[in-house]
Scaffold this active site. Structure first.
Site, PDB file in Angstrom:
ATOM      1  CB  ILE A 476     -38.819  18.841  10.667  1.00 41.24           C
ATOM      2  CG1 ILE A 476     -38.250  19.359   9.344  1.00 41.24           C
ATOM      3  CG2 ILE A 476     -39.865  17.765  10.417  1.00 41.24           C
ATOM      4  CD1 ILE A 476     -37.607  18.309   8.487  1.00 41.24           C
ATOM      5  CB  THR A 556     -31.934  13.819  14.716  1.00 42.30           C
ATOM      6  OG1 THR A 556     -31.698  12.507  14.172  1.00 42.30           O
ATOM      7  CG2 THR A 556     -32.594  13.668  16.066  1.00 42.30           C
ATOM      8  CD  GLU A 607     -44.162   9.029   0.511  1.00 44.91           C
ATOM      9  OE1 GLU A 607     -43.197   9.412  -0.178  1.00 44.91           O
ATOM     10  OE2 GLU A 607     -44.965   8.153   0.138  1.00 44.91           O
ATOM     11  CG  LEU A 614     -44.224  16.517  -3.285  1.00 44.88           C
ATOM     12  CD1 LEU A 614     -43.304  16.631  -4.513  1.00 44.88           C
ATOM     13  CD2 LEU A 614     -45.600  17.071  -3.620  1.00 44.88           C
ATOM     14  N   GLY A 665     -32.846  31.351   1.781  1.00 41.68           N
ATOM     15  CA  GLY A 665     -32.824  30.239   2.753  1.00 41.68           C
ATOM     16  C   GLY A 665     -32.990  28.879   2.121  1.00 41.68           C
ATOM     17  CD  GLU A 668     -27.937  21.745   3.739  1.00 47.90           C
ATOM     18  OE1 GLU A 668     -27.439  21.912   4.868  1.00 47.90           O
ATOM     19  OE2 GLU A 668     -29.067  21.246   3.568  1.00 47.90           O
ATOM     20  CG  ASP A 679     -30.312  16.169  -0.360  1.00 51.26           C
ATOM     21  OD1 ASP A 679     -30.523  15.489   0.661  1.00 51.26           O
ATOM     22  OD2 ASP A 679     -31.204  16.807  -0.968  1.00 51.26           O
ATOM     23  CE  LYS A 683     -34.061  14.711  -0.960  1.00 54.10           C
ATOM     24  NZ  LYS A 683     -34.188  16.125  -1.318  1.00 54.10           N
ATOM     25  N   GLY A 798     -39.341  22.170   2.888  1.00 49.70           N
ATOM     26  CA  GLY A 798     -40.031  23.098   3.773  1.00 49.70           C
ATOM     27  C   GLY A 798     -40.573  22.360   4.983  1.00 49.70           C
TER      28      GLY A 798
END
Ligand code: ADP
Ligand code: ASP
Ligand code: MG
Length: 820
Positions: A476, A556, A607, A614, A665, A668, A679, A683, A798
């Protein structure tokens, strides 16, 4: 008739004297009479003072300073003069140098340097420089003579900053210069009292000498020749984008110089103003440039302010106590006490409650000022009606100055918002009653940042600089760097934003540079010769650099930077991050970051924590702030799990679907890290908190969708083997749903303040039924969106989209910081 004054740098070396002489020559050709005033060679006044102080302290190194002074002058003579002319000038200089030596020796013996003797000592700087320049000019065929201003400038006995006796001095100057047929090279800065004792006009006083002579002789113009292109919008040594002004008014020049613009000594303006003589500020090293004209009109109507000046070191004295309230005459007593002690007050403010009066003075006046005030109010202090004088140090004054401030509303708003956004605390504020200036006192460690931020705000509307510090240069981070690289030009042209990458760190190395790293380089080149990374040190350095409009980007996936968030935000540095860890830890931590950002008026943006690029968190906040009520949030919040369940249509076993996802890909390294739902739980927790629910991580109910044997498997391979042997378990679940016309979706839900993550079967009527690929989808059911939820759908993972989301936040924070 013109009076030209050349400053220390202009006469600071043989080369510079040649340059100065060529300017003087060109004036001799153009004008009947030219009177020249000179400063001491640069550094000499300081050296003389230092030598005097050392001698008084019994420090014999004063002799070394004397040698340096001697060498500088004699070397200059040797370089300037023909050999045949050198010896007589050197002999004259030696006489002066001997006198300096004797004076220093005397100071050494009596162990004391009085202000009177110091003035005598300082006067040699100008006396030597004028002699050298006059002799050189004469040698060059341009008749000149050194003139000692002590012969005609008469002052009182305030040694160090003597007050001029104007009428005596004017007469004396007129008589002295009547009918001169050569170019007088007058000593700046020096004068004498009525007994003939040497005095000086205050540091930088040669400008004043020129104005006194110009005023007395009603010169056409007084020209101050220095080493910059005129009066600049601010101190060019601190703000590199400062530019010179073509014209300002006497009043503006007075205010700017009073508040520290060293380019002209404040008292200089008065004699010129009285006789309406224009003063121009010219650059000896760029004589073709017209410089700045100081005259009656302010000019430059389009500029809201003319300049920002500053004094690096001031002390603030505060007198407070109930004894000051409603008692007439307090201020007059205060100011007479200060006046009698010859203290120059830079700025005064009084609280409207009359409970306190605060004033700023230069450090050299602070002790005397404190004593004068304490003596004046001793009776009240004794009775406890007035507190003892409070003194604060390490402060600076900044003033914005301009005639147009009178007609332009909003200047002070702009001024304070630029300071506030950059976390600069204001210790005192004053606005001149003429509305010509607003001045503030701030910590001097903030001075550079404040001047740069203010200069940008008022003078560089066409470009604002953001200082970006990136930690984490993985997928990223590198993508973000690429995007910034590609957009740099567009951002400068379209958004007037210049992104300066002032620091970069990856998991091994870090590099910081306040001037900015060269973003056109590759990530590897950028970190060439970098030092080993240490996040705590990185953050400390960012704080110490104290640059305006600073943003830290945490790319990170670890807690390394998160541990410093509160500290970073508390230091008025904004943060943007795709890292979810900060907001999905304890509720107390989540609130701490929000609070730190709010308290400092900076931004903490994340965000990309949910749905990558998004827009999810900001629409949620928009709904909330516009008064809507969030009834339910449902989301497919993991691209991986979205892909897995959208693809699980019975054509291949579940294990196969997971394996394909891994090969693409999407997962994890250990797919259980996705399938365990943690995860997604993070969120929905963040969304719940944003919606206003005070949830802890343990409040989120997460359904375990894996059989125990899959969880227990030691390796990834073993896990796949278990998944295969449990094929029926998953297939049954899918079939059962299919029989009811439903599909399986891994859904995070927030309803009635309850957050959960479940594998659910949904029918055709559900918005998630038709989802395909790896898209994320979030449905907000609210009071306004009741029958049809508000749907946000698109790629939720992504590097490209995530980095773009972070980038968008950098720009929005930047705009907030610079535009407010
Ligand atoms: P001189 O020896 O010629 O009198 P000074 O050193 O006294 O020169 O003043 C010129 C210097 O003032 C410049 O070199 C510049 O660094 C500094 N300076 C501070 N503020 C300003 C300003 N607003 N405009 C121009 N110069 C400034
Ligand atoms: N030489 C004196 C000083 O350095 C006066 C001047 O240069 O204007 O302060
Ligand atoms: Mg000067």
């Amino acid at each position: 008739m013109r009076v030209l004054k050349f400053g220390g740098t202009s006469v600071g070396s043989a080369d510079n004297i040649r340059q100065t002489a060529s300017i003087i020559k060109s004036y001799q050709e153009k004008y009947d009479t030219t009177i020249v005033v000179v400063s001491a060679m640069s550094g000499i006044t300081n050296a003389l003072i230092e030598a005097g102080k050392k001698a008084a302290q019994q420090d014999e190194t004063y002799k070394e300073i004397h040698t340096t002074i001697e060498t500088k002058h004699l070397d200059t003579i040797r370089s300037l003069m023909e050999v045949s002319e050198q010896s007589s000038l050197i002999a004259q200089l030696k006489v002066q140098l001997n006198e300096i030596d004797e004076l220093l020796h005397g100071i050494f013996l009596i162990k004391e340097l009085s202000k009177r003797v110091l003035d005598m000592l300082q006067s040699y700087g100008e006396r030597m420089s004028s002699l050298i320049i006059a002799t050189y000019l004469t040698q060059e065929g341009c008749p000149a003579k050194a003139e000692d201003a002590r012969k005609f400038i008469r002052t009182d006995q305030t040694f160090g900053a003597a007050k001029v006796n104007q009428s005596y001095t004017e007469d004396a100057i007129q008589t002295y210069f009547a009918g001169v047929d050569y170019t007088p090279i007058v000593t700046g800065f020096c004068a004498s009292d009525h007994t003939g004792e040497t005095t000086t006009l205050g540091r930088g006083g040669s400008d004043y000498t020129a104005a006194i002579i110009g005023g007395a002789l009603e010169a056409e113009e007084i020209e101050i020749w220095t080493d910059v292109d005129g009066i600049m919008t601010t101190d060019p040594r601190i703000v590199k984008d400062a530019f010179s002004l073509d014209q300002i008014s006497y009043e503006e020049a007075m205010e700017l110089s009073h508040f520290g613009a060293k380019v002209i000594y404040p008292p200089t303006i008065l004699p010129a103003l009285e006789k309406k003589i224009p003063i121009s500020i010219r650059n000896t090293f760029n004589p073709a440039y017209p410089g700045t004209m100081i005259c009656e009109e302010s000019g430059n109507e389009e500029l809201p302010i003319k300049g920002i000046s500053s004094i690096k070191e001031v002390h603030l004295l505060t007198l407070s106590g109930s004894g000051l309230i409603g008692i007439p005459g307090v201020s007059s007593r205060l100011f007479s006490a200060l006046g009698n002690a010859n203290i120059n007050v830079i700025l005064i403010t009084q609280a409207s409650s009359e409970h306190s009066i605060t004033l700023a003075v230069l450090p050299e006046f602070a002790e005397d000022a404190e004593e004068a005030i304490t003596n004046e109010f001793s009776a009240e202090i004794e009775r406890g009606k007035v507190d003892i004088v409070h003194v604060e140090e390490s402060l600076s004054v900044i003033a914005v100055v301009g005639e147009n401030m009178k007609h332009t509303p909003g200047i002070s708003g702009k001024f304070f918002s630029a300071l506030g956004k950059n976390g600069i605390n204001v210790a005192a504020i004053a606005q001149g009653s003429s509305e010509l200036n607003i001045s503030v006192v701030i910590k001097n460690s903030d001075l550079k940042k404040a001047l740069n931020a203010l200069h940008e705000k008022f003078f560089e509307q066409d470009l604002n600089t953001i200082h970006l510090y990136m930690i984490g240069a993985g997928l990223i981070g590198s993508t973000l760097l690429n995007q910034i690289r590609q957009q740099t030009e567009f951002l400068q042209n379209d958004q007037k934003l210049k992104i300066r990458l002032a620091g970069l760190a990856n998991s091994k190395l870090m590099k910081l540079d306040e001037k900015g790293l060269d973003i056109s380089l590759s990530k590897e080149e950028l970190l060439k010769d970098a030092e080993p990374v240490d996040v705590a040190q990185f953050v400390d350095r960012v704080k110490a650099m104290n640059m305006r409009n600073s943003i830290i980007v945490d790319c990170t996936p670890t807690m390394a930077v998160v541990d410093h968030y509160e500290d970073i935000l508390s230091n008025s540095i904004s943060i943007t991050t795709p890292n979810k860890l900060a907001n999905s830890g304890s509720l107390a931590d989540y609130k701490r970051y929000q609070k730190a950002a709010n308290r400092r008026g900076v931004k903490f943006c994340y965000e990309t924590n949910v749905g990558a690029g998004l827009p999810v968190i900001s629409p949620l906040n928009d709904l909330k702030y516009s008064g809507d009520q969030i009834l339910k949030i449902e989301g497919i919040l993991s691209g991986t799990l979205s892909y897995i369940f959208n693809s699980f249509d019975g054509s291949v076993p579940f294990a196969e679907v997971v394996r394909t996802a891994q090969e693409k890909g999407f997962t994890e390294p250990d797919p259980r890290d996705d399938l365990n739902g943690m995860d997604v739980a993070r969120k929905i927790l963040i969304l719940a908190r944003e919606a206003g629910y005070a949830l802890e991580p343990s409040d989120v109910d997460v359904e375990n969708i894996l059989p125990q044997s899959c969880l227990d498997a030691q390796t990834v391979d073993d896990f796949y083997a278990e998944l295969e042997s449990n094929a029926d378990f998953f297939e049954n679940r899918r079939e059962q749903a299919a029989n009811e016309g439903k599909v399986l979706r891994f859904i995070a839900t927030l309803e009635n303040g309850q957050a959960s993550v479940n594998l659910e079967a949904v029918d055709q009527s559900h918005p998630f039924y038709h989802l395909s690929g790896s898209d994320n989808m979030i449905a907000f059911t609210t009071k306004r969106y009741l029958n049809e939820p508000l749907i946000i759908k698109g790629p939720g993972a992504g590097a490209e989209v995530t980095a773009a989301g972070v980038f968008a936040e950098v720009i929005s924070i930047g705009n907030y910081l610079v535009n407010g």
